[in-house]
Design a protein around this motif. Sequence first.
Motif, PDB file in Angstrom:
ATOM      1  N   ASN A 145      28.025  40.391  33.426  1.00 35.13           N
ATOM      2  CA  ASN A 145      29.254  40.284  34.216  1.00 35.13           C
ATOM      3  C   ASN A 145      30.047  39.103  33.652  1.00 35.13           C
ATOM      4  O   ASN A 145      30.059  38.016  34.204  1.00 35.13           O
ATOM      5  CB  ASN A 145      28.914  40.074  35.687  1.00 35.13           C
ATOM      6  N   PHE A 146      30.709  39.352  32.512  1.00 38.83           N
ATOM      7  CA  PHE A 146      31.263  38.273  31.722  1.00 38.83           C
ATOM      8  C   PHE A 146      32.687  37.901  32.140  1.00 38.83           C
ATOM      9  O   PHE A 146      33.540  38.770  32.328  1.00 38.83           O
ATOM     10  CB  PHE A 146      31.281  38.649  30.240  1.00 38.83           C
ATOM     11  N   GLY A 147      32.934  36.583  32.225  1.00 42.63           N
ATOM     12  CA  GLY A 147      34.287  36.055  32.332  1.00 42.63           C
ATOM     13  C   GLY A 147      34.988  36.314  33.650  1.00 42.63           C
ATOM     14  O   GLY A 147      34.472  36.927  34.581  1.00 42.63           O
ATOM     15  N   LYS A 148      36.238  35.833  33.714  1.00 42.22           N
ATOM     16  CA  LYS A 148      37.045  35.964  34.917  1.00 42.22           C
ATOM     17  C   LYS A 148      37.408  37.415  35.222  1.00 42.22           C
ATOM     18  O   LYS A 148      37.682  37.756  36.367  1.00 42.22           O
ATOM     19  CB  LYS A 148      38.319  35.134  34.781  1.00 42.22           C
ATOM     20  N   GLY A 172      25.380  49.477  27.586  1.00 45.23           N
ATOM     21  CA  GLY A 172      26.782  49.805  27.798  1.00 45.23           C
ATOM     22  C   GLY A 172      27.506  48.541  28.205  1.00 45.23           C
ATOM     23  O   GLY A 172      26.996  47.772  29.039  1.00 45.23           O
ATOM     24  N   GLN A 173      28.663  48.299  27.625  1.00 44.19           N
ATOM     25  CA  GLN A 173      29.364  47.060  27.912  1.00 44.19           C
ATOM     26  C   GLN A 173      30.866  47.285  27.955  1.00 44.19           C
ATOM     27  O   GLN A 173      31.444  47.867  27.031  1.00 44.19           O
ATOM     28  CB  GLN A 173      29.038  45.994  26.856  1.00 44.19           C
ATOM     29  N   MET A 174      31.508  46.831  29.041  1.00 51.29           N
ATOM     30  CA  MET A 174      32.954  46.838  29.105  1.00 51.29           C
ATOM     31  C   MET A 174      33.499  45.778  28.147  1.00 51.29           C
ATOM     32  O   MET A 174      33.077  44.623  28.185  1.00 51.29           O
ATOM     33  CB  MET A 174      33.447  46.531  30.526  1.00 51.29           C
ATOM     34  N   ILE A 175      34.430  46.193  27.289  1.00 55.06           N
ATOM     35  CA  ILE A 175      35.021  45.242  26.345  1.00 55.06           C
ATOM     36  C   ILE A 175      36.482  44.973  26.665  1.00 55.06           C
ATOM     37  O   ILE A 175      37.093  44.069  26.089  1.00 55.06           O
ATOM     38  CB  ILE A 175      34.878  45.737  24.897  1.00 55.06           C
ATOM     39  N   HIS A 176      37.063  45.762  27.555  1.00 53.56           N
ATOM     40  CA  HIS A 176      38.441  45.534  27.986  1.00 53.56           C
ATOM     41  C   HIS A 176      38.606  46.084  29.397  1.00 53.56           C
ATOM     42  O   HIS A 176      38.197  47.207  29.677  1.00 53.56           O
ATOM     43  CB  HIS A 176      39.434  46.221  27.050  1.00 53.56           C
TER      44      HIS A 176
END
Length: 462
Positions: free
Chosen positions: A270-273, A315-319
């Motif tokens: 759960n990366f970043g703002k 699986g990773q959200m990149i945007h």
Amino acid sequence: MTLHCASAFAKPVLHQKKNKHFDHIIDHRDNSDEEVSDLNNPQGNPDSDPTQQLLLGGVNKYLDQYGIQLGLSWLSETAGIIHGGKRKGADYAHQVAFSVDMDWEKIIGWKGFSTHMMILNLAGRNASTDYIGDTQIQAQEIQGGGYGRFFHMNYVYGLQKLWDDRVEIRFGRDSVGNNFALSPFACQFMLIATCGQPRSIQSQQGFTPWPGTNWGAKILYRPTKNTYVQVGAYESSPWGKGKGGPAGFNWGVGAATGAFVPVEFGYDSNFGKKHLNGYLRIGAGLDTSRFDTWSAKATGSGKKDNRAQYWIMMGQMIHRNDAVKDHGLYVIANWGHDSPTTANFKDLYNIGILDRGFWHARPYDQFGLMMTYYTVPRGLSRAQQYQINNGMVSGGNGIYSGLLNGAPGIQSNSMLFEANYGISVYRGIMIMPVFEFFHNVAATRNTYKDAAVLGFRTNVVF
């Protein structure tokens, strides 16, 4: 609301896994309801959200006070072969799922305990068998279970949560695929190459996928809110003899040949703002049953071996596209490996993307691309060649009958491709046009021409 896949997000997974394979699978992610506060994009009209229930929302809101939740869905998949394969043609298949989930803490005060049950109606034909000629990968993932039944009892299990939900114990008539090697994106694609696990690990006896069930249990522990480790033990029985039988009520263990013991580690990011969420699953399983090796099946030598499986899934959200928690561009990758002496797959790889909420005028539409490559064991290929050389099969011109693994020819590897577009029609309703391509049909090179398939998928969550 009843799900059939473990969603990694606050909202459940979209249409494909609603009320199907994985009802109330433990969500290994921290599913808090926190908003993505630094985004100004609108969340969209809830009446356009296909993850919401069309009719039962009000009923379940009322029943919730009594600890009861109902689920009902209809999922259909049509695949038409327009080029290559055995011949042109189309097949339709559907699934109707009804589920009842009961929270016994609300009913009688039994803290942390719940029970879950699902009944299925499965019907239709298999386009891969009828027209494509592929014995390994179904163009319609509904057909992966191999059942065509008016009534099939899918699962009945209990779930006990302890220590502020850090420990979960699950037991009953269940399947390995309901608990291990789960991806929230697995069945956002119609090919069974990835739904509900990488095809290589779900095609074997011990790793029971939907809709088969057997006796089993697992325990899960969360060291932190973003990590878990789990281990299970499940009855291992041959296809056609165990798994509950065609109606799902054959609960005896007389067909069991051993136990399947899986273990898995999971991490949820759960990366970043902007809360770029994702997941990682690393696992392995051992089947204590003894299986004839491919060489033994061809020569009758009687040699046997155990079977082990391994998987890595991510699986990773990149945007991020908007403020809805699971709306963004995801990169997906999977690997599944089987013991080459006894399994009908050796290695299988998936890589793809899924983009949700990219069109702000239609925030609940989604777009998916997936490429799959798999290999079969060399021992299987050699055994098939041995059968041909010794006149043990019939046929000719590269197409045979009677080969091991049900193959039309000597197998080696195959590549598959799928592109789809999910259209949100209304609350609880999504339709999906699909394009599929089979290169080296059934992992053979000299049998059928590469096949192009047009498909259409409809899901209604009542």
